[in-house]
Design a protein around this motif. Sequence first.
Motif, PDB file in Angstrom:
ATOM      1  N   VAL A   1       0.847  -1.195   0.000  1.00 17.28           N
ATOM      2  CA  VAL A   1       0.000   0.000   0.000  1.00 17.28           C
ATOM      3  C   VAL A   1       0.882   1.244   0.000  1.00 17.28           C
ATOM      4  N   LEU A   2       1.915   1.217   0.835  1.00 14.18           N
ATOM      5  CA  LEU A   2       2.817   2.368   0.900  1.00 14.18           C
ATOM      6  C   LEU A   2       3.553   2.564  -0.414  1.00 14.18           C
ATOM      7  N   ALA A   3       3.754   1.459  -1.140  1.00 14.35           N
ATOM      8  CA  ALA A   3       4.471   1.548  -2.411  1.00 14.35           C
ATOM      9  C   ALA A   3       3.573   2.041  -3.543  1.00 14.35           C
ATOM     10  N   THR A   4       2.313   2.304  -3.249  1.00 15.75           N
ATOM     11  CA  THR A   4       1.266   2.695  -4.203  1.00 15.75           C
ATOM     12  C   THR A   4       0.844   1.557  -5.123  1.00 15.75           C
ATOM     13  N   LEU A   5       1.244   0.343  -4.803  1.00 20.95           N
ATOM     14  CA  LEU A   5       0.831  -0.785  -5.642  1.00 20.95           C
ATOM     15  C   LEU A   5      -0.560  -1.278  -5.299  1.00 20.95           C
ATOM     16  N   LEU A   6      -0.973  -1.051  -4.046  1.00 20.79           N
ATOM     17  CA  LEU A   6      -2.322  -1.437  -3.646  1.00 20.79           C
ATOM     18  C   LEU A   6      -3.048  -0.196  -3.160  1.00 20.79           C
TER      19      LEU A   6
END
Lengths: 229, 224, 257
Positions: free
Chosen positions: A48-53
């Motif tokens: 989530v933090l990686a913007t993937l989720l």
Amino acid sequence: MAGVQVEGLSRHYGEREALDGVSLSLSEGQTLVVFGPNGAGKTTLLRVLATLLRPHAGEVRVLGSSLPGDAWEVRGRIGLLGHEPLLYRELTARENLRFHARLHDVAAGRVEELLARVRLEHRADEPLRSLSRGMVQRVAVARAVLHDPELLLLDEPWANLDPAAVELVDPLIGAESDPARPRTRVICSHDPSGGLAEADVVLGLRDGRQALLRGAGDVSPEQIAELYR
Amino acid sequence: MRRTVGALLRKELLVELRTLESVPAMSLFAVTTFVVFHFALQRSSVDGDLAAGILWVTLLFAAILGINRLFVADADQGGFDAFLLAPVERTALLVAKALALLAYLVVLELVAVPAFALLLLGPPLGQAMPDLLGVLALGDLGVAAIGTLVAALAVRTRARDLLGPLLALPLLVPIVIGGARATSPLLALGHAGDPPGRWLLTLGLYDLVFGLIAYALFDFLLED
Amino acid sequence: MYGKGLRALSISTVAVMALALALVFFYAPLEADQGFLQKIFYVHVPLAIVSLCGFVIGGLFAIAHLRTRDPRWDMRSYVAIHMSLIFGVATLITGSIWAKGSWGHWWAWDEPTLVSFLIVFLLYATYQPLRFAIEDPERQARYASVFAITAGAFVPLNFIAVRAATAYVHPRVLGATSNLPSQMALTFVVSLIAVALLFTTLFKYELTAKHVRSQLRALRRLADRRAGTAEPVRRARSAAPGAYPAPTIGAPATGGR
């Protein structure tokens, strides 16, 4: 402020809550270490933090930008080292890194610099499938820091590395870097004492919920081991 | 955008050159299929409607092979993640993959069309060649656009090898209709005619519409 | 919210269907060369039209789903396509019967509507296998929506392509309403309305049933959690959209600019 600010983050997988109301605050330059048994939601949080989720509920601010709305603002400033090396086995280390360099608009010289720092220059032109797991992990580390990210997300980064390799890799993913550009880190770890040594803030997850959130000084390895019971 | 497409395309072609997974298989499949047709139809020479049909069906099924492999390397190894983390337009992946698939189709046709002319085609191809290439090009564009979208849809599902063809074939039927109809007069005995403009228009329109649809929907397939 | 108006809808559906049947059997004249079997036309064509519209509407719902990320739109899309598929089977069967009765063959390549319908049907038959092959419910809904939009756009284009490709030997039915004598035209229109109402009623029924079931499941889970007997969720793989809470964060401008 910047860093990572999370408030009531929830993410479900169908009817199951992968993350349920997780909150934390991490200042710029600090390191957060996340502990928890498998399936607790560590990897989900990282992604989530990686913007993937996308977050399904709650507020997430990474490096000052709100997710998922402003995700595109931070995309080039995050480095992720996950379980998968995210590299093509048929291409060489150099080709893989050059590809990522082009995607991130990074000069080719940086590729050479990193290949030298992970001591793989002499094997940089062999397809990755002929390299050992440890070597592939080193290339993966190089990939993660290629674009000099402000936020590093590391999922058990020292797995697969022998002590010599750990020594090579630590400066690249370590907290001390250019003081003018502080590096914020979020690390998932299974090693209570080792992980604790790196941490400024500790987060313990269990079944998607946060079991503990403390400054590193206020937590002992025994308390962390409790999470796994 | 152009830079990203360039980087992606370069990686794509590099991987294909190293592994030679798609193009040789597609080409070999096409030639073998012509042989099968010879025995199945019990004909040594075909022309007109029949020839157009055989050519298009063979190219279609060979294309399906390529479509099936299109995103497999990314899904299994390189990971879409690495691309998703980069500060680039996501649609660049669609464009790059479609261009790669187009390139594979062109190489396929460079092998398959001469093979067809050699093995099965009755009338000589010479004069009709430019027109044929034009029709094939129009068809390829449509196959590339739809094929890439379907490949992206199918690759992250459980039955990816089955779903790909099942999804692609009905969507490609209009291209086969247009392509075959346009090609028939080119392969006819005697005086080869011109492809009816109506079919070229149909092909072009279909390509355009689905190109736009693929462009609009692709991003939704990548995120999580 | 879902159950409202169901009774009124059902009653009117039954009424119009009864009227349509009465018209078909007693009012519409017997057609000269095809005889009694021609009356299947009043069932077959409305089924085809409603079915195709249903597919396209499924695509429209899918667009709404992608824009709002609200799983309820996906549910509507799924039910619409599901229903249309069933009506589609009925279309193919009645079409086949009509073909056999009128022209002696079980199938007619010359009838462009039938042919393009077959292709559309083959495409939509992959909808449920596609959904079943994706486990993550949110991704399943998203991928299904992409499919529904692509397929929905395909329906009219395919129809045009096949129509252009097929030589008409037999009288085309759809454009023929203007040539129908007024009695037949009236019967046809009433039949069309009847089938459309039937579709709408069944659509609402299925939607309501699914909604109720998912609410029940949510309540049960809530009760379990309160009582402390909550078990880890173990939902069997399913092609039908599950009810998961709509994300409270709205859909942003699509990522990646």
